[in-house]
Design an enzyme around this catalytic site. Structure first.
Site, PDB file in Angstrom:
ATOM      1  N   SER A 139       0.871  -1.183   0.000  1.00  0.00           N
ATOM      2  CA  SER A 139       0.000   0.000   0.000  1.00  0.00           C
ATOM      3  C   SER A 139       0.902   1.225   0.000  1.00  0.00           C
ATOM      4  O   SER A 139       2.095   1.128   0.329  1.00  0.00           O
ATOM      5  CB  SER A 139      -0.850  -0.006   1.278  1.00  0.00           C
ATOM      6  OG  SER A 139      -1.468   1.247   1.498  1.00  0.00           O
ATOM      7  N   TYR A 152      -1.754  -1.159  10.267  1.00  0.00           N
ATOM      8  CA  TYR A 152      -1.782  -1.324   8.806  1.00  0.00           C
ATOM      9  C   TYR A 152      -0.451  -0.896   8.193  1.00  0.00           C
ATOM     10  O   TYR A 152       0.129  -1.617   7.369  1.00  0.00           O
ATOM     11  CB  TYR A 152      -2.934  -0.483   8.238  1.00  0.00           C
ATOM     12  CG  TYR A 152      -3.180  -0.689   6.760  1.00  0.00           C
ATOM     13  CD1 TYR A 152      -3.706  -1.890   6.282  1.00  0.00           C
ATOM     14  CD2 TYR A 152      -2.922   0.326   5.838  1.00  0.00           C
ATOM     15  CE1 TYR A 152      -3.963  -2.072   4.929  1.00  0.00           C
ATOM     16  CE2 TYR A 152      -3.176   0.147   4.485  1.00  0.00           C
ATOM     17  CZ  TYR A 152      -3.702  -1.053   4.040  1.00  0.00           C
ATOM     18  OH  TYR A 152      -3.953  -1.230   2.699  1.00  0.00           O
TER      19      TYR A 152
END
Ligand code: NAD
Length: 259
Positions: A139, A152
């Site tokens: 990401s 995350y």
């Protein structure tokens, strides 16, 4: 795309979102595809609309589920050329001191344990096939700090470390390993992230969305198809000299600071 016809592909979390679009794109390029997911309704939708895609209910964070996934996929495909480690969850949003250990662990388990478990199981099959390609979903949160999303960001930076290490370890056996770093993809997931962020800051949903768009040069969210295109490119003959890379598909992200 060159060299994808007949390739045998596993896409984790392939019944919805980026994984679904990627699975369908591989099929459209002539590949044979097997997916897993934990959402039975989404799996039923695959069965109804794309019955040629093999499918099973399996949670990538559970070792026994990954075993069942590979047993079923290898029986259906007869081997493996490409693994897309797409399964990943956003995890909790909030200041680090507000997070509980269970939320932290679950986020790392799906993103990192899942990628490890599937890769470990895939490597002997890719070697048997004479080489292959692994694509891991990181990401932009794997390239920048991401305030209030510590689990995350930690997991997605971990994916890049895993990718670079595996590329070195597996390259001599003809296996290429790359990571893709998507920016926020249009759809329900980014809407959930924006809603959670707005809840933490007290800003409106609209203000929060505008702040997210200002983080990249093109002032855009991306489409799942943009990510699928890059995955297919990397796994095709066009990507044959590319390994160990973390490639952003994100409109040119400059920061993840949204406030
Ligand atoms: P999503 O939230 O749309 O979920 C896709 C599918 O994953 C769902 O069908 C869900 O049931 C399945 N899933 C969830 N946990 C699973 C598990 N443990 N095992 C198997 N399947 C599971 O996901 P997405 O937005 O398409 O994201 C795919 C990947 O891309 C993830 O790794 C995510 O972190 C990454 N990513 C997404 C975005 C984005 O904006 N969507 C941005 C950057 C990175």
């Amino acid at each position: 795309m060159q060299g994808l016809a007949g390739k045998r592909v596993i896409v984790t979390a392939g019944a919805a979102g980026i994984g679904r679009v990627t699975a369908e794109a591989f099929v459209d390029a002539g590949a044979r595809v097997f997916v897993c997911d934990i959402d039975d309704r989404a799996l039923a939708d695959v069965a109804a609309k794309r019955p040629e895609i093999g499918r099973i209910h399996a949670d990538v964070a559970r070792e026994e589920d990954v075993e069942r996934l590979f047993a079923a996929a290898l029986a259906a495909l007869g081997g493996l050329d490409i693994l897309v480690n797409n399964a990943g969850i956003a995890g909790p949003t909030g200041p680090v001191e507000s997070l509980d250990l269970a939320g932290w662990k679950h986020c790392l388990a799906v993103n990192l344990d899942g990628t490890f478990l599937c890769t470990r199981r895939a490597v002997p099959e890719l070697v048997k096939a004479g080489g292959g390609s692994i694509v891991n979903l990181s990401s932009t949160a794997g390239l920048f700090g991401f305030p209030n999303r510590t689990p995350y960001a930690t997991a997605k930076w971990g994916i890049i470390g895993l990718t670079k290490t595996l590329a070195m370890e597996l390259g001599p056996r003809g296996i290429r390993v790359n990571a893709i770093c998507p920016g926020p993809v249009e759809g329900p997931r980014i809407e959930r992230v924006i809603a959670a962020d707005a809840q933490v800051t007290g800003r409106s949903i609209e203000e929060t969305r505008a702040a997210y768009l200002r983080t990249n040069a093109l002032r855009t969210f991306v489409e799942a198809r943009d990510i699928a295109n890059m995955i297919l490119f990397l796994c095709s003959d066009l990507g044959r000299r590319i390994t160990g890379q973390a490639i952003a598909v994100d409109g040119g992200t400059e920061t993840l600071r949204t406030r």
